[in-house]
Design a protein around this motif. Structure first.
Motif, PDB file in Angstrom:
ATOM      1  N   UNK A 238       0.818  -1.222   0.000  1.00 20.57           N
ATOM      2  CA  UNK A 238       0.000   0.000   0.000  1.00 20.57           C
ATOM      3  C   UNK A 238       0.842   1.258   0.000  1.00 20.57           C
ATOM      4  N   UNK A 239       1.959   1.219   0.701  1.00 22.54           N
ATOM      5  CA  UNK A 239       2.843   2.388   0.761  1.00 22.54           C
ATOM      6  C   UNK A 239       3.627   2.512  -0.547  1.00 22.54           C
ATOM      7  N   UNK A 240       4.166   1.375  -0.992  1.00 19.56           N
ATOM      8  CA  UNK A 240       5.090   1.382  -2.129  1.00 19.56           C
ATOM      9  C   UNK A 240       4.438   1.726  -3.451  1.00 19.56           C
ATOM     10  N   UNK A 241       3.128   1.486  -3.568  1.00 23.95           N
ATOM     11  CA  UNK A 241       2.466   1.813  -4.830  1.00 23.95           C
ATOM     12  C   UNK A 241       2.353   3.328  -5.038  1.00 23.95           C
ATOM     13  N   UNK A 242       2.584   4.077  -3.984  1.00 28.12           N
ATOM     14  CA  UNK A 242       2.685   5.532  -4.140  1.00 28.12           C
ATOM     15  C   UNK A 242       3.973   5.818  -4.910  1.00 28.12           C
ATOM     16  N   UNK A 243       3.810   6.381  -6.120  1.00 26.70           N
ATOM     17  CA  UNK A 243       4.986   6.553  -6.997  1.00 26.70           C
ATOM     18  C   UNK A 243       6.040   7.454  -6.372  1.00 26.70           C
ATOM     19  N   UNK A 244       5.614   8.339  -5.462  1.00 27.43           N
ATOM     20  CA  UNK A 244       6.605   9.210  -4.834  1.00 27.43           C
ATOM     21  C   UNK A 244       7.526   8.402  -3.929  1.00 27.43           C
ATOM     22  N   UNK A 245       7.039   7.243  -3.477  1.00 27.21           N
ATOM     23  CA  UNK A 245       7.830   6.412  -2.558  1.00 27.21           C
ATOM     24  C   UNK A 245       8.481   5.256  -3.304  1.00 27.21           C
ATOM     25  N   UNK A 246       7.673   4.504  -4.059  1.00 29.99           N
ATOM     26  CA  UNK A 246       8.227   3.388  -4.838  1.00 29.99           C
ATOM     27  C   UNK A 246       8.295   2.112  -4.014  1.00 29.99           C
ATOM     28  N   UNK A 247       8.104   0.976  -4.686  1.00 35.00           N
ATOM     29  CA  UNK A 247       7.971  -0.313  -3.999  1.00 35.00           C
ATOM     30  C   UNK A 247       9.325  -0.929  -3.618  1.00 35.00           C
ATOM     31  N   UNK A 248      10.401  -0.503  -4.315  1.00 35.82           N
ATOM     32  CA  UNK A 248      11.698  -1.143  -4.064  1.00 35.82           C
ATOM     33  C   UNK A 248      12.256  -0.791  -2.688  1.00 35.82           C
ATOM     34  N   UNK A 249      12.944  -1.763  -2.119  1.00 37.76           N
ATOM     35  CA  UNK A 249      13.592  -1.599  -0.808  1.00 37.76           C
ATOM     36  C   UNK A 249      12.589  -1.355   0.321  1.00 37.76           C
ATOM     37  N   UNK A 250      11.380  -1.850   0.115  1.00 40.29           N
ATOM     38  CA  UNK A 250      10.375  -1.771   1.177  1.00 40.29           C
ATOM     39  C   UNK A 250       9.984  -3.163   1.649  1.00 40.29           C
ATOM     40  N   UNK A 251      10.897  -4.103   1.501  1.00 48.72           N
ATOM     41  CA  UNK A 251      10.585  -5.464   1.950  1.00 48.72           C
ATOM     42  C   UNK A 251      11.183  -5.643   3.340  1.00 48.72           C
ATOM     43  N   UNK A 252      10.297  -5.859   4.295  1.00 48.31           N
ATOM     44  CA  UNK A 252      10.788  -6.023   5.669  1.00 48.31           C
ATOM     45  C   UNK A 252      11.535  -7.342   5.804  1.00 48.31           C
ATOM     46  N   UNK A 253      12.509  -7.360   6.684  1.00 49.68           N
ATOM     47  CA  UNK A 253      13.290  -8.586   6.866  1.00 49.68           C
ATOM     48  C   UNK A 253      14.239  -8.450   8.036  1.00 49.68           C
ATOM     49  N   UNK A 254      15.323  -9.223   7.951  1.00 47.78           N
ATOM     50  CA  UNK A 254      16.265  -9.208   9.072  1.00 47.78           C
ATOM     51  C   UNK A 254      17.410  -8.242   8.836  1.00 47.78           C
ATOM     52  N   UNK A 255      17.136  -7.174   8.122  1.00 46.42           N
ATOM     53  CA  UNK A 255      18.133  -6.114   7.995  1.00 46.42           C
ATOM     54  C   UNK A 255      19.030  -6.308   6.793  1.00 46.42           C
ATOM     55  N   UNK A 256      19.801  -5.263   6.488  1.00 38.28           N
ATOM     56  CA  UNK A 256      20.669  -5.341   5.304  1.00 38.28           C
ATOM     57  C   UNK A 256      22.056  -5.809   5.712  1.00 38.28           C
ATOM     58  N   UNK A 257      22.688  -6.543   4.772  1.00 40.62           N
ATOM     59  CA  UNK A 257      24.063  -6.993   4.975  1.00 40.62           C
ATOM     60  C   UNK A 257      24.834  -6.739   3.706  1.00 40.62           C
ATOM     61  N   UNK A 258      25.793  -7.616   3.432  1.00 40.34           N
ATOM     62  CA  UNK A 258      26.556  -7.483   2.191  1.00 40.34           C
ATOM     63  C   UNK A 258      27.787  -6.630   2.366  1.00 40.34           C
ATOM     64  N   UNK A 259      28.497  -6.488   1.265  1.00 35.09           N
ATOM     65  CA  UNK A 259      29.790  -5.809   1.339  1.00 35.09           C
ATOM     66  C   UNK A 259      29.654  -4.305   1.182  1.00 35.09           C
ATOM     67  N   UNK A 260      28.437  -3.812   0.904  1.00 34.49           N
ATOM     68  CA  UNK A 260      28.323  -2.375   0.590  1.00 34.49           C
ATOM     69  C   UNK A 260      27.560  -1.553   1.639  1.00 34.49           C
ATOM     70  N   UNK A 261      26.259  -1.830   1.802  1.00 34.36           N
ATOM     71  CA  UNK A 261      25.464  -0.942   2.659  1.00 34.36           C
ATOM     72  C   UNK A 261      26.088  -0.742   4.038  1.00 34.36           C
ATOM     73  N   UNK A 262      26.397  -1.831   4.761  1.00 35.02           N
ATOM     74  CA  UNK A 262      26.893  -1.596   6.129  1.00 35.02           C
ATOM     75  C   UNK A 262      28.148  -0.726   6.143  1.00 35.02           C
ATOM     76  N   UNK A 263      29.113  -1.058   5.301  1.00 33.99           N
ATOM     77  CA  UNK A 263      30.368  -0.294   5.365  1.00 33.99           C
ATOM     78  C   UNK A 263      30.181   1.135   4.822  1.00 33.99           C
ATOM     79  N   UNK A 264      29.323   1.280   3.821  1.00 31.79           N
ATOM     80  CA  UNK A 264      29.179   2.611   3.219  1.00 31.79           C
ATOM     81  C   UNK A 264      28.461   3.588   4.160  1.00 31.79           C
ATOM     82  N   UNK A 265      27.456   3.091   4.869  1.00 33.61           N
ATOM     83  CA  UNK A 265      26.780   4.037   5.773  1.00 33.61           C
ATOM     84  C   UNK A 265      27.675   4.368   6.973  1.00 33.61           C
TER      85      UNK A 265
END
Ligand SMILES: NC(=O)c1ccc[n+]([C@@H]2O[C@H](COP(=O)([O-])OP(=O)(O)OC[C@H]3O[C@@H](n4cnc5c(N)ncnc54)[C@H](O)[C@@H]3O)[C@@H](O)[C@H]2O)c1
Length: 434
Positions: A238-265
């Motif tokens: 319902x939130x993501x279908x608002x084009x001003x917000x967008x559906x991507x990266x709105x999937x709830x879960x156990x947080x972000x990992x990987x080699x980029x987001x954690x170190x970059x922020x």
């Protein structure tokens, strides 16, 4: 133009292969001789869908070569793309030692005017500093032009992202150098953002921080949904279908990992502090993610009291599907927590088992399939939404596990299905099925 790519990791190798695919002559250079030896046999040292075929095709056409000799890589180069790692230091700042080493080698071997393009994610001001570092070491008649060209590809869809990215950012103080880099990328037919060097460096950090912020934001909404009886799947849609917000990266879960987001922020937060700026939102993104990564473990603790002696299964070990990358994956923290609490742990992942085995050795058990991993298990955790894991039959879970109870960090299953098969099912931001 003779193009050299420095670093054959996820970014360098994909960039080199894609640039050769559109007709450029590319040498990929790495200090890791084992990687280069594999690549010279046409074998990719990383798992990335489609990459093996792309590499082999361009080796066969004679457009793509690999070398661990800095002299061979740099002595005829007139354009060098640097894609070495920039991991986090203990204090959160970016570790630029690989980049500096690369710069020193470049200075040692280049023989003519060179455009040095930094693709690695680096703090604002780094391109200028690396440019000076090289310029000071080469003969005065050699001109070094720096171009900041941050990378936005995602592991798992890296080739698609390179050919179909949203934009190519080119930051330089030399319009001639910027134009030459634009020409290299022209066959990709993507929009260009031409800017100064510092803004280009900032674009990358701001993009990753904003995406991380979306994830932490929706995870907080999910945590609230659990408490107030709403369902995050419906809320996100319902939130993501608002084009001003967008559906991507709105999937709830156990947080972000990987080699980029954690170190970059962390690196941006550190940079802000250096400039006396208290980046409050970013600090919250970091704090929320730290908490979210341990959420499943604490839900299980709350359910069982203690996990000592429990046979636990962890399904999915990579930080996201379709990659073999386990850097900063939530699975690693969960396995640690389970072991510390006294559980016995069996894991399964379609691709990353060898990497995880290197880390945990015989402290945990390794199954050859999710079915085997679930056999006799008393508590199951889902950490990565590989298709193979999403397609597990709930009937199998019910039959294989001694006690069918799942803590799902990726909301892989419908609540009605879990109910139908009599599985106790904890997910993120949705009502618990008991
Ligand atoms: N992985 C991603 O999804 C992604 C996406 C966008 C941007 N980035 C950024 O791109 C950069 C590279 O990331 P990665 O994931 O490809 O890293 P990686 O660790 O997979 O690969 C880096 C490679 O550089 C090599 N290397 C180190 N020092 C070298 C030197 N002096 N000369 C030649 N090779 C050297 C290493 O041996 C390694 O093979 C990082 O700054 C990262 O933040 C990564």
């Amino acid at each position: 133009m003779n193009i050299t790519i420095t670093g054959t990791g996820y970014v360098g190798l994909v960039t080199g292969a894609c640039l050769s695919e559109v007709g450029h002559q590319i040498i990929c250079y790495d200090i890791d001789e084992e990687k280069i030896s594999l690549l010279n046999q046409g074998i990719s040292p990383i798992y990335e869908p489609g990459l093996d075929e792309l590499i082999q095709r361009n080796i066969d056409h004679g457009r793509l070569t690999f070398s661990s000799s800095a002299e061979e890589a740099y002595s005829n180069a007139n354009c060098i793309f640097i894609a070495v790692g920039t991991p986090a230091n203990k204090d959160g700042s970016a570790n630029l030692s690989f980049l500096e080493e690369a710069a020193i080698q470049i200075a040692e071997y280049i023989n003519e005017d060179t455009i040095v393009v930094i693709k690695s994610t680096v703090p604002v001001g780094t391109n200028e500093r690396i440019g000076r570092l090289i310029q000071e070491r080469v003969s005065p008649h050699i001109q070094i032009d720096m171009v900041s060209n941050p990378e936005f590809l995602r592991e798992g869809t890296a080739i698609h992202d390179t050919f179909h990215g949203d934009r190519i950012v080119i930051g330089s103080n030399s319009s001639e150098a910027a134009k030459k880099i634009e020409e290299i990328y022209t066959p990709f037919h993507l929009p260009f953002v031409q800017t100064d060097i510092r803004s280009a460096e900032m674009i990358k950090y701001a993009s990753n921080s904003f995406l991380a912020l979306k994830i932490s934001f929706i995870n907080e909404i999910a945590n609230l949904c659990e408490r107030i009886g709403a369902n995050i799947d419906h809320v996100s849609t319902g939130v993501g279908l608002d084009k001003r917000i967008g559906i991507n990266f709105l999937k709830a879960g156990i947080g972000f990992g990987g080699s980029c987001f954690p170190k970059d922020i962390h690196a941006l937060n550190h940079l802000a502090k250096e400039f006396d700026y208290d980046f409050k939102i970013l600090q919250s993104v970091i704090d929320v993610n730290r908490m979210q990564k341990e959420l499943l473990f604490y839900k299980a603790k709350e359910h069982f009291g203690s996990l000592a002696g429990k046979k636990a299964t962890v399904l999915g070990l990579t930080f996201k599907p379709n990659t073999d990358d386990i850097r900063e994956a939530a699975s690693l923290q969960l396995i640690q927590n389970l072991l510390l609490d006294g559980a016995s742990v069996t894991v399964y992942d379609p691709i990353a088992m060898p990497k995880v085995e290197k880390l945990f050795g015989d402290k945990i058990s390794y199954a050859v399939s999710s079915e085997e991993a679930l056999h006799g298990s008393e508590v199951g955790f889902i950490l990565t939404e590989w298709d193979e894991i999403k397609n597990i039959k709930l009937q199998d879970i019910k039959e294989k596990m001694t006690v069918p109870i799942i803590f799902d960090g990726r909301n892989c299953f419908k609540l009605e299905e879990a109910q139908k098969y009599g599985i106790q099912y904890y997910s993120i931001g949705r009502p618990t099925i008991n």
